[in-house]
Design a protein around this motif. Structure first.
Motif, PDB file in Angstrom:
ATOM      1  N   HIS A  85      51.770  15.970  21.996  1.00  0.00           N
ATOM      2  CA  HIS A  85      51.787  14.603  22.509  1.00  0.00           C
ATOM      3  C   HIS A  85      50.441  14.294  23.162  1.00  0.00           C
ATOM      4  N   PHE A  86      49.954  13.065  22.982  1.00  0.00           N
ATOM      5  CA  PHE A  86      48.703  12.638  23.592  1.00  0.00           C
ATOM      6  C   PHE A  86      48.904  11.345  24.372  1.00  0.00           C
ATOM      7  N   ASP A  87      48.219  11.233  25.508  1.00  0.00           N
ATOM      8  CA  ASP A  87      48.096   9.953  26.203  1.00  0.00           C
ATOM      9  C   ASP A  87      46.818   9.313  25.680  1.00  0.00           C
ATOM     10  N   THR A  88      46.940   8.733  24.498  1.00  0.00           N
ATOM     11  CA  THR A  88      45.765   8.258  23.770  1.00  0.00           C
ATOM     12  C   THR A  88      45.037   7.130  24.489  1.00  0.00           C
ATOM     13  N   VAL A  89      45.790   6.217  25.087  1.00  0.00           N
ATOM     14  CA  VAL A  89      45.180   5.069  25.767  1.00  0.00           C
ATOM     15  C   VAL A  89      44.309   5.534  26.934  1.00  0.00           C
ATOM     16  N   SER A  90      44.840   6.446  27.747  1.00  0.00           N
ATOM     17  CA  SER A  90      44.072   6.944  28.889  1.00  0.00           C
ATOM     18  C   SER A  90      42.822   7.679  28.422  1.00  0.00           C
ATOM     19  N   PHE A  91      42.969   8.496  27.364  1.00  0.00           N
ATOM     20  CA  PHE A  91      41.822   9.237  26.831  1.00  0.00           C
ATOM     21  C   PHE A  91      40.737   8.277  26.350  1.00  0.00           C
ATOM     22  N   ALA A  92      41.146   7.234  25.611  1.00  0.00           N
ATOM     23  CA  ALA A  92      40.174   6.272  25.085  1.00  0.00           C
ATOM     24  C   ALA A  92      39.473   5.538  26.220  1.00  0.00           C
ATOM     25  N   ASN A  93      40.233   5.149  27.258  1.00  0.00           N
ATOM     26  CA  ASN A  93      39.637   4.441  28.393  1.00  0.00           C
ATOM     27  C   ASN A  93      38.677   5.348  29.163  1.00  0.00           C
ATOM     28  N   ASP A  94      39.098   6.591  29.386  1.00  0.00           N
ATOM     29  CA  ASP A  94      38.265   7.530  30.151  1.00  0.00           C
ATOM     30  C   ASP A  94      36.956   7.833  29.429  1.00  0.00           C
ATOM     31  N   ASN A  95      37.017   7.875  28.092  1.00  0.00           N
ATOM     32  CA  ASN A  95      35.836   8.238  27.305  1.00  0.00           C
ATOM     33  C   ASN A  95      35.121   7.024  26.721  1.00  0.00           C
ATOM     34  N   LYS A  96      35.617   5.830  27.082  1.00  0.00           N
ATOM     35  CA  LYS A  96      34.980   4.575  26.657  1.00  0.00           C
ATOM     36  C   LYS A  96      34.813   4.498  25.138  1.00  0.00           C
ATOM     37  N   VAL A  97      35.906   4.797  24.430  1.00  0.00           N
ATOM     38  CA  VAL A  97      35.926   4.677  22.966  1.00  0.00           C
ATOM     39  C   VAL A  97      37.143   3.845  22.578  1.00  0.00           C
ATOM     40  N   SER A  98      37.181   3.408  21.327  1.00  0.00           N
ATOM     41  CA  SER A  98      38.333   2.640  20.849  1.00  0.00           C
ATOM     42  C   SER A  98      39.550   3.546  20.711  1.00  0.00           C
ATOM     43  N   ILE A  99      40.712   2.926  20.620  1.00  0.00           N
ATOM     44  CA  ILE A  99      41.948   3.691  20.436  1.00  0.00           C
ATOM     45  C   ILE A  99      41.867   4.518  19.157  1.00  0.00           C
ATOM     46  N   GLN A 100      41.338   3.915  18.101  1.00  0.00           N
ATOM     47  CA  GLN A 100      41.234   4.629  16.818  1.00  0.00           C
ATOM     48  C   GLN A 100      40.336   5.856  16.933  1.00  0.00           C
ATOM     49  N   VAL A 101      39.172   5.671  17.543  1.00  0.00           N
ATOM     50  CA  VAL A 101      38.238   6.785  17.697  1.00  0.00           C
ATOM     51  C   VAL A 101      38.832   7.851  18.609  1.00  0.00           C
ATOM     52  N   GLY A 102      39.466   7.415  19.702  1.00  0.00           N
ATOM     53  CA  GLY A 102      40.096   8.362  20.621  1.00  0.00           C
ATOM     54  C   GLY A 102      41.159   9.195  19.943  1.00  0.00           C
ATOM     55  N   ALA A 103      42.006   8.542  19.136  1.00  0.00           N
ATOM     56  CA  ALA A 103      43.068   9.252  18.423  1.00  0.00           C
ATOM     57  C   ALA A 103      42.483  10.267  17.444  1.00  0.00           C
ATOM     58  N   ARG A 104      41.411   9.876  16.774  1.00  0.00           N
ATOM     59  CA  ARG A 104      40.770  10.795  15.825  1.00  0.00           C
ATOM     60  C   ARG A 104      40.205  12.019  16.547  1.00  0.00           C
ATOM     61  N   GLN A 105      39.509  11.783  17.665  1.00  0.00           N
ATOM     62  CA  GLN A 105      38.936  12.901  18.411  1.00  0.00           C
ATOM     63  C   GLN A 105      40.022  13.847  18.907  1.00  0.00           C
ATOM     64  N   LEU A 106      41.105  13.286  19.407  1.00  0.00           N
ATOM     65  CA  LEU A 106      42.196  14.112  19.936  1.00  0.00           C
ATOM     66  C   LEU A 106      42.840  14.956  18.844  1.00  0.00           C
ATOM     67  N   ARG A 107      43.158  14.322  17.718  1.00  0.00           N
ATOM     68  CA  ARG A 107      43.900  15.073  16.695  1.00  0.00           C
ATOM     69  C   ARG A 107      43.046  16.165  16.060  1.00  0.00           C
ATOM     70  N   TYR A 108      41.765  15.858  15.800  1.00  0.00           N
ATOM     71  CA  TYR A 108      40.954  16.890  15.149  1.00  0.00           C
ATOM     72  C   TYR A 108      40.606  18.026  16.100  1.00  0.00           C
ATOM     73  N   ALA A 109      40.464  17.730  17.383  1.00  0.00           N
ATOM     74  CA  ALA A 109      40.250  18.811  18.360  1.00  0.00           C
ATOM     75  C   ALA A 109      41.473  19.728  18.381  1.00  0.00           C
TER      76      ALA A 109
END
Length: 436
Positions: A81-105
């Motif tokens: 499970h990911f808190d994608t919105v918080s990750f994207a906001n913290d890293n100043k990226v879009s939701i799409q980019v944040g989701a991609r970074q999270l899943r591939y990591a």
């Protein structure tokens, strides 16, 4: 489709047989059919599902669907499970980019911890068409028109030869259920807008769009291969590589039929985008440069120098009288001696120890600095003029350190000593300073 995939794997991906495979499964038709086919073909598979918590109950429904599918088909499964919105906001990226970074990591973490050989994704031909059009619309070089690669490191995309229409038809013919992502219906994203509004028009103009696109992609990939080969051959003729820099011979560059294309090919991997500025460097004055986050391209007389961007150090390093050697920012050795040579040597100097005052300092040069070059009969000279006379590049100037006593320069380290501290026949205390 099963037979077509089996032939495709045997011909192009025989290395997958007997390997431990991790499949990225969202619940959509492409990833479900990918899992089904590799299960039927008796590959060693495990599925991995990410719940991004972006669609509330729908996201949880996808997760439950995957869990039930894996249990029913006796397939091992990982879920996170990911808190994608918080990750994207913290890293100043879009939701799409944040989701991609999270899943591939996470995928790479699973690959390493569980010793999987490859990660398989369900990307198909329609994804390739969409990616091609996105890059085309935004502007790209030939790399952006070669499509999604079938293999990228440990990521494999076995379904790229298949259209979504083929995949859906196979699912329906075999009564295989899947989940539809409601966000795919929105035209908020460029990819969806192309999928819903543009590609259907292209298919109406050419019902064989998938075949035509695949043929075109093959031609572009072959052309890209030729470009890469030519680029390597010409690179060896034009570029000289140093330890941390590359030097492009401008005279040789200008003799090429289209040197701009070669510069683009060579420099694009370093993050450069201001191509007009880069091309202008070829005829610009010496000292002009173009920067990226990590690199710079500098015009230095008849060369272009590519090197990592340097920190402009303003630190001052203190050296006490007790120290016999320092290792930072340069390696220097201090030794009291009784004999010396009057010959001017760049790597070491002899000075009158009674004329200096400790602590000594090592620092970078600054505008306005001056010294009295040894051997010039007490004539004062600005460092900027000395550097110019020595034909030093901007890069070399930035790498230069000064050894100073109070506000006086003793030595432009490795280049020239100051006449004010020279040893004479009357000197009784001689200090040898050497670059190690």
């Amino acid at each position: 489709m099963l037979t077509k995939l089996r032939n495709h794997l045997n011909e192009n991906m025989p290395f997958l047989k007997g390997k431990k495979l991790l499949l990225a499964v969202s619940g959509g038709v492409d990833s479900i059919i990918l899992t089904h086919l590799f299960k039927v073909l008796n590959y060693d598979i495990t599925v991995a599902h990410c719940n991004f918590n972006l669609r509330g109950e729908e996201s949880d429904g996808d997760e439950e669907f995957i869990r039930q599918y894996a249990e029913k088909n006796e397939v091992k499964i990982f879920v996170t499970h990911f808190d994608t919105v918080s990750f994207a906001n913290d890293n100043k990226v879009s939701i799409q980019v944040g989701a991609r970074q999270l899943r591939y990591a996470w995928f790479y973490e699973l690959l390493e911890k569980n010793h999987f050989d490859y990660l398989l994704t369900g990307h198909h031909l329609d994804d390739n068409i969409e990616t091609f059009l996105i890059n085309f619309i935004r502007g790209t070089g030939i790399d952006g028109l070669t499509g999604i690669p079938e293999q990228n490191d440990k990521i494999i995309r076995p379904l790229l030869p298949f259209s979504r229409e083929e995949i859906v038809a196979y699912a329906k013919a075999n009564t295989i259920n899947w989940r539809e992502d409601s966000s795919n219906a929105s035209d908020k994203y460029l990819r969806n807008k192309l999928r819903h509004d543009v590609i259907p028009v292209l298919r109406s103009l050419n019902p064989s769009l998938s075949i035509s696109f695949q043929d075109t992609l093959n031609h572009i990939q072959q052309a890209k291969s030729m470009v890469d080969d030519a680029s390597v051959l010409v690179y060896k003729q034009v570029v000289t590589e140093g330890e941390d820099k590359k030097s492009f011979d401008i005279n040789k560059l200008k003799k090429l039929p289209n040197y701009r294309a070669y510069l683009y090919q060579w420099l694009q991997p370093f993050g450069f985008t201001a191509w007009d500025d880069i091309y202008a460097l070829v005829t610009a004055q010496s000292g002009k440069q173009v920067l990226t986050n990590g690199y710079r391209l500098l015009k230095d007389r008849e060369t272009l120098l590519l090197e990592p961007k340097k920190n402009q150090e303003r630190n001052i390093y203190k050296i006490t009288a007790k120290e016999e050697e320092i290792n930072s920012p340069v390696k220097l050795k201090f030794q009291n001696v009784t004999q010396f040579s009057k010959e001017i040597v760049k790597k070491h100097i002899h000075i009158n120890n009674q004329l200096i005052k400790f602590p000594l300092f090592v620092r970078k040069w600054q505008e306005g600095d001056y010294f009295y070059p040894l051997g010039m009969n007490g004539q004062r000279k600005k460092l900027s003029k000395f550097f110019k006379d020595e034909k030093m590049s901007l890069s070399e100037k930035e790498d230069t350190w000064l050894l100073c006593s109070e506000d006086k320069i003793i030595w432009i380290i490795g280049r020239r000593a100051d006449d004010r501290f020279k040893v004479t026949d009357n000197t009784t205390q001689i200090l040898k300073i050497e670059v190690i």
